[in-house]
Scaffold this motif. Structure first.
Motif, PDB file in Angstrom:
ATOM      1  N   GLY A  15      28.528 -11.935   1.575  1.00 44.17           N
ATOM      2  CA  GLY A  15      27.370 -12.808   1.404  1.00 44.17           C
ATOM      3  C   GLY A  15      26.290 -12.100   0.603  1.00 44.17           C
ATOM      4  N   ILE A  16      25.243 -12.846   0.248  1.00 39.15           N
ATOM      5  CA  ILE A  16      24.158 -12.292  -0.561  1.00 39.15           C
ATOM      6  C   ILE A  16      23.229 -11.447   0.296  1.00 39.15           C
ATOM      7  N   ILE A  17      22.986 -10.221  -0.136  1.00 32.46           N
ATOM      8  CA  ILE A  17      22.013  -9.330   0.517  1.00 32.46           C
ATOM      9  C   ILE A  17      20.741  -9.356  -0.344  1.00 32.46           C
ATOM     10  N   PRO A  18      19.654  -9.961   0.166  1.00 33.22           N
ATOM     11  CA  PRO A  18      18.450 -10.139  -0.670  1.00 33.22           C
ATOM     12  C   PRO A  18      17.922  -8.856  -1.307  1.00 33.22           C
ATOM     13  N   HIS A  51      18.161  -7.686  -9.956  1.00 34.79           N
ATOM     14  CA  HIS A  51      17.300  -8.442 -10.876  1.00 34.79           C
ATOM     15  C   HIS A  51      16.339  -7.506 -11.599  1.00 34.79           C
ATOM     16  N   LEU A  52      15.781  -6.570 -10.866  1.00 37.87           N
ATOM     17  CA  LEU A  52      14.824  -5.637 -11.440  1.00 37.87           C
ATOM     18  C   LEU A  52      15.471  -4.831 -12.567  1.00 37.87           C
ATOM     19  N   GLU A  53      16.708  -4.397 -12.329  1.00 35.55           N
ATOM     20  CA  GLU A  53      17.408  -3.586 -13.323  1.00 35.55           C
ATOM     21  C   GLU A  53      17.891  -4.426 -14.510  1.00 35.55           C
ATOM     22  N   ALA A  54      18.221  -5.691 -14.256  1.00 34.10           N
ATOM     23  CA  ALA A  54      18.807  -6.521 -15.314  1.00 34.10           C
ATOM     24  C   ALA A  54      17.783  -7.284 -16.140  1.00 34.10           C
ATOM     25  N   MET A  55      16.550  -7.422 -15.657  1.00 33.66           N
ATOM     26  CA  MET A  55      15.597  -8.328 -16.282  1.00 33.66           C
ATOM     27  C   MET A  55      15.330  -7.999 -17.751  1.00 33.66           C
ATOM     28  N   LEU A 109      19.411 -22.714 -27.343  1.00 35.57           N
ATOM     29  CA  LEU A 109      19.635 -21.705 -28.372  1.00 35.57           C
ATOM     30  C   LEU A 109      20.459 -20.551 -27.847  1.00 35.57           C
ATOM     31  N   VAL A 110      20.191 -20.141 -26.610  1.00 41.95           N
ATOM     32  CA  VAL A 110      20.937 -19.029 -26.009  1.00 41.95           C
ATOM     33  C   VAL A 110      20.783 -19.087 -24.494  1.00 41.95           C
ATOM     34  N   ASP A 111      21.831 -18.656 -23.797  1.00 43.53           N
ATOM     35  CA  ASP A 111      21.812 -18.609 -22.334  1.00 43.53           C
ATOM     36  C   ASP A 111      22.458 -17.298 -21.910  1.00 43.53           C
ATOM     37  N   ALA A 112      21.640 -16.334 -21.525  1.00 41.77           N
ATOM     38  CA  ALA A 112      22.135 -15.009 -21.132  1.00 41.77           C
ATOM     39  C   ALA A 112      22.071 -14.872 -19.614  1.00 41.77           C
ATOM     40  N   VAL A 113      23.154 -14.414 -19.006  1.00 42.71           N
ATOM     41  CA  VAL A 113      23.218 -14.281 -17.548  1.00 42.71           C
ATOM     42  C   VAL A 113      23.789 -12.923 -17.179  1.00 42.71           C
ATOM     43  N   ALA A 114      23.151 -12.276 -16.197  1.00 44.31           N
ATOM     44  CA  ALA A 114      23.685 -11.054 -15.598  1.00 44.31           C
ATOM     45  C   ALA A 114      23.849 -11.325 -14.107  1.00 44.31           C
ATOM     46  N   SER A 115      25.056 -11.171 -13.582  1.00 46.04           N
ATOM     47  CA  SER A 115      25.321 -11.486 -12.182  1.00 46.04           C
ATOM     48  C   SER A 115      25.550 -10.224 -11.368  1.00 46.04           C
ATOM     49  N   SER A 116      25.068 -10.255 -10.115  1.00 45.97           N
ATOM     50  CA  SER A 116      25.319  -9.140  -9.194  1.00 45.97           C
ATOM     51  C   SER A 116      26.310  -9.549  -8.109  1.00 45.97           C
ATOM     52  N   MET A 117      27.105 -10.613  -8.370  1.00 47.24           N
ATOM     53  CA  MET A 117      28.023 -11.147  -7.375  1.00 47.24           C
ATOM     54  C   MET A 117      28.975 -10.088  -6.828  1.00 47.24           C
ATOM     55  N   GLU A 118      29.505  -9.241  -7.698  1.00 46.77           N
ATOM     56  CA  GLU A 118      30.469  -8.242  -7.238  1.00 46.77           C
ATOM     57  C   GLU A 118      29.854  -7.273  -6.232  1.00 46.77           C
ATOM     58  N   SER A 167      16.687 -17.013  -8.533  1.00 54.36           N
ATOM     59  CA  SER A 167      16.546 -17.492  -7.150  1.00 54.36           C
ATOM     60  C   SER A 167      17.533 -16.851  -6.184  1.00 54.36           C
ATOM     61  N   CYS A 168      18.644 -16.326  -6.713  1.00 55.35           N
ATOM     62  CA  CYS A 168      19.667 -15.760  -5.824  1.00 55.35           C
ATOM     63  C   CYS A 168      20.234 -14.469  -6.428  1.00 55.35           C
ATOM     64  N   ASP A 169      21.438 -14.516  -6.968  1.00 54.61           N
ATOM     65  CA  ASP A 169      22.065 -13.284  -7.454  1.00 54.61           C
ATOM     66  C   ASP A 169      22.325 -13.253  -8.954  1.00 54.61           C
ATOM     67  N   GLU A 170      21.970 -14.332  -9.675  1.00 56.87           N
ATOM     68  CA  GLU A 170      22.114 -14.328 -11.130  1.00 56.87           C
ATOM     69  C   GLU A 170      20.762 -14.153 -11.804  1.00 56.87           C
ATOM     70  N   THR A 171      20.706 -13.213 -12.739  1.00 54.68           N
ATOM     71  CA  THR A 171      19.525 -13.065 -13.586  1.00 54.68           C
ATOM     72  C   THR A 171      19.794 -13.868 -14.848  1.00 54.68           C
TER      73      THR A 171
END
Length: 347
Positions: A43-46, A53-57, A27-36, A12-16
């Protein structure tokens, strides 16, 4: 017979976020963040978030199934955030979920991001009682929810009329010259300040507001009051007691959130309160809510901080709940909705 294995996708925002849940077991929770990548913009640039998200999915999905040591064919259902959130990021997640649902021939469930923040607590503290109150506070949402059934029956009692709590923290953080996001930095400074040093206003708490806005929140006026206080000190050539400003501001936000939420619990005869969302990591809110709930005889449930920010576990948890409740799957052509109402649990 084993409970269904649900794969959840959150964008929904900046975490995949990608997670796997069976019943109420994570069982598992994997997260990739683009916060940096967003920090330099304040602020968040959509568009930047969407590309991330496209690269991390695919790598995040692969990491999740690898850590859980399962094959994608073992998944029984796919849950994905359909809203609310940023349209671009939501679209990336929904597209991935639809592709998986089609490729694996599994049912798809488009679910509500905000309700997911409340539902994730079931992975920690077990099923919610038949009736519970949920306060979801984050960068974009400050919502008070009456939960009769997390999968089928949620009513919004109140919400923010302007800035959400987390958004107000980020703006005040910017005002005080703190890095983005401001919330964690204000929280850190507030621990060393005096919360009673400055009496900042409590929005929508006056008697005249109770009839129409008893459970609504407003933090824009508070943010302006902090700005004016800082400006006045600066104009007078006086130093800014940053720790006291942070503590007094955080105290005002926590006071309003706790007071209105506990009043709603009393009004609706509810004795269980769940607090979720990124801002629920705030130490003053946690401490104040714990103290006041204990005094009021209310059972307080706040998931660990790792589940407060956006993650796939919250979406998989809500997906698991709606599957268990026998809710019909979503259509494969479901749209995303940036302003999805909180009465909509699935689409």
């Amino acid at each position: 017979m084993a409970e269904p294995l649900v794969l959840g996708i959150e964008t929904s925002c900046d975490e995949t976020g990608v997670a796997l849940v069976r019943g109420n077991e994570l069982l598992v929770d994997a997260v990739a963040s683009s916060m940096e990548e967003h920090a330099r913009y304040g602020g968040i640039i959509p568009e930047v978030a969407s590309r991330a998200h496209l690269e991390a999915m695919i790598p995040t999905i692969q990491r999740a199934i690898g850590e859980a040591d399962i094959d994608l064919s073992e998944v029984d259902a796919i849950a994905v955030t359909a809203g609310p959130g940023l349209v671009g990021p939501l679209t990336i997640g929904a597209s991935a979920a639809k592709a998986l649902a089609i490729g694996l021939n599994k049912p798809l469930y488009g679910v509500n991001h905000v309700i997911g923040h409340a539902c994730v607590d079931q992975l920690v503290d077990g099923p919610l009682p038949e009736r519970a109150m949920a306060l979801v506070v984050s960068g974009g949402h400050s919502s008070l929810l009456m939960v009769n059934d997390i999968a089928t029956d949620v009513t919004e009692l109140g919400s923010t009329l302007d800035d959400a709590a987390g958004e107000a923290f980020d703006k005040v953080g910017r005002l005080l010259g703190l890095p983005y996001p401001g919330g964690p930095h204000i929280d850190r400074l507030a621990r060393e300040g005096d919360p009673a040093a400055i009496r900042f206003p409590r929005g929508l708490t006056a008697a005249k507001d109770q009839a129409k806005h008893a459970y609504d929140f407003s933090f824009s006026g508070l943010k302006t009051a902090v700005a004016r206080w800082v400006e006045a000190r600066t104009d007078a050539g006086q130093p800014i007691p940053v720790h006291d400003v942070a503590a007094s501001f955080a105290e005002a936000v926590a006071d309003v959130l706790a007071a209105k939420t506990i009043a709603a619990c009393h009004k609706h005869d509810v004795d269980t309160l769940v607090i979720g969302g990124g801002f629920s990591a705030n130490s003053q809110l946690r401490e104040m809510a714990a103290k006041r709930c204990a005094e009021a005889g209310i059972d307080l449930r706040i998931p660990p901080i790792r589940y407060c920010t956006d993650n796939g576990a919250m979406i998989a948890a809500l997906g698991s709940a709606v599957v268990a409740a026998g809710v019909a799957p979503s259509s494969l052509d479901i749209p995303v909705d940036s302003s999805m109402p909180l009465t909509t649990i699935t689409v």
